[in-house]
Design a protein around this motif. Sequence first.
Motif, PDB file in Angstrom:
ATOM      1  N   ILE A  13      72.745  15.298 127.499  1.00  0.00           N
ATOM      2  CA  ILE A  13      72.225  16.628 127.840  1.00  0.00           C
ATOM      3  C   ILE A  13      71.722  17.306 126.569  1.00  0.00           C
ATOM      4  O   ILE A  13      72.073  16.914 125.452  1.00  0.00           O
ATOM      5  CB  ILE A  13      73.288  17.514 128.520  1.00  0.00           C
ATOM      6  CG1 ILE A  13      74.461  17.805 127.572  1.00  0.00           C
ATOM      7  CG2 ILE A  13      73.768  16.881 129.811  1.00  0.00           C
ATOM      8  CD1 ILE A  13      75.422  18.848 128.117  1.00  0.00           C
ATOM      9  N   LEU A  14      70.915  18.327 126.761  1.00  0.00           N
ATOM     10  CA  LEU A  14      70.393  19.076 125.626  1.00  0.00           C
ATOM     11  C   LEU A  14      71.400  20.127 125.168  1.00  0.00           C
ATOM     12  O   LEU A  14      72.140  20.704 125.983  1.00  0.00           O
ATOM     13  CB  LEU A  14      69.077  19.763 125.996  1.00  0.00           C
ATOM     14  CG  LEU A  14      67.885  18.833 126.232  1.00  0.00           C
ATOM     15  CD1 LEU A  14      66.674  19.624 126.717  1.00  0.00           C
ATOM     16  CD2 LEU A  14      67.534  18.068 124.961  1.00  0.00           C
ATOM     17  N   GLU A  15      71.401  20.332 123.888  1.00  0.00           N
ATOM     18  CA  GLU A  15      72.258  21.360 123.299  1.00  0.00           C
ATOM     19  C   GLU A  15      72.052  22.695 124.005  1.00  0.00           C
ATOM     20  O   GLU A  15      70.917  23.090 124.297  1.00  0.00           O
ATOM     21  CB  GLU A  15      71.930  21.501 121.811  1.00  0.00           C
ATOM     22  CG  GLU A  15      72.833  22.439 121.041  1.00  0.00           C
ATOM     23  CD  GLU A  15      72.442  22.525 119.576  1.00  0.00           C
ATOM     24  OE1 GLU A  15      71.365  21.997 119.219  1.00  0.00           O
ATOM     25  OE2 GLU A  15      73.199  23.123 118.802  1.00  0.00           O
ATOM     26  N   GLY A  16      73.165  23.355 124.290  1.00  0.00           N
ATOM     27  CA  GLY A  16      73.109  24.655 124.952  1.00  0.00           C
ATOM     28  C   GLY A  16      73.269  24.586 126.459  1.00  0.00           C
ATOM     29  O   GLY A  16      73.592  25.593 127.102  1.00  0.00           O
ATOM     30  N   LYS A  17      73.068  23.404 127.027  1.00  0.00           N
ATOM     31  CA  LYS A  17      73.229  23.236 128.477  1.00  0.00           C
ATOM     32  C   LYS A  17      74.692  23.053 128.847  1.00  0.00           C
ATOM     33  O   LYS A  17      75.527  22.702 128.016  1.00  0.00           O
ATOM     34  CB  LYS A  17      72.419  22.030 128.962  1.00  0.00           C
ATOM     35  CG  LYS A  17      70.920  22.157 128.741  1.00  0.00           C
ATOM     36  CD  LYS A  17      70.334  23.290 129.541  1.00  0.00           C
ATOM     37  CE  LYS A  17      68.822  23.333 129.416  1.00  0.00           C
ATOM     38  NZ  LYS A  17      68.242  24.493 130.167  1.00  0.00           N
ATOM     39  N   ASN A  18      74.983  23.278 130.128  1.00  0.00           N
ATOM     40  CA  ASN A  18      76.323  23.043 130.666  1.00  0.00           C
ATOM     41  C   ASN A  18      76.389  21.654 131.285  1.00  0.00           C
ATOM     42  O   ASN A  18      75.351  21.075 131.652  1.00  0.00           O
ATOM     43  CB  ASN A  18      76.659  24.074 131.748  1.00  0.00           C
ATOM     44  CG  ASN A  18      76.545  25.512 131.255  1.00  0.00           C
ATOM     45  OD1 ASN A  18      76.670  25.782 130.057  1.00  0.00           O
ATOM     46  ND2 ASN A  18      76.294  26.421 132.175  1.00  0.00           N
TER      47      ASN A  18
END
Lengths: 110, 113
Positions: A13-18
Amino acid sequence: KNQVEQSPQSLIILEGKNCTLQCNYTVSPFSNLRWYKQDTGRGPVSLTIMTFSENTKSNGRYTATLDADTKQSSLHITASQLSDSASYICVVTINYQLIWGAGTKLIIKP
Amino acid sequence: DVKVTQSSRYLVKRTGEKVFLECVQDMDHENMFWYRQDPGLGLRLIYFSYDVKMKEKGDIPEGYSVSREKKERFSLILESASTNQTSMYLCASTETSLAETQYFGPGTRLLVL
């Protein structure tokens, strides 16, 4: 046979996502259910512990939930950071025996 | 903070060699454990010890032995290493109960050629 199964096997997942990691178990009843975080090249470190009667437990951005009816636990990570890249392992304790899941490998991309 | 240390991070041994893996914990914990960790599998318990000179077999003790002569030290011995013992070996300890949170060492990655 007592089993603990985790899904997905891996997740990017991308940084900042849950994200949410799943743990399904056949063990019942049990003493407690723990989530461990294992950084690459290190031993596991305990994140949360829940008894059979608890529904949720938080540790900072990590929140574990437990549904005894469906025999499922989830680990939710909020606002992911690069340091969250690790394997996450679910383990259930029954009668002083630990049943370990195989873990979910989480990769956080910048 | 509990500190569990393992004698080696990486080891390369040849088939048939005797291998010693050592684990030390500094918090006076009663229980110590040896696990192996392989890709796609959960941790598997090899042996554990609940007191000095006491040991119990775990799920996969075959090919391994252990020694606990002092409370803080728990050794895993491979009498005659085989290629199927190539794995990550993790040591852990708990304070008083087997069901408590386990504190792990950094692991020893063993390669048997």
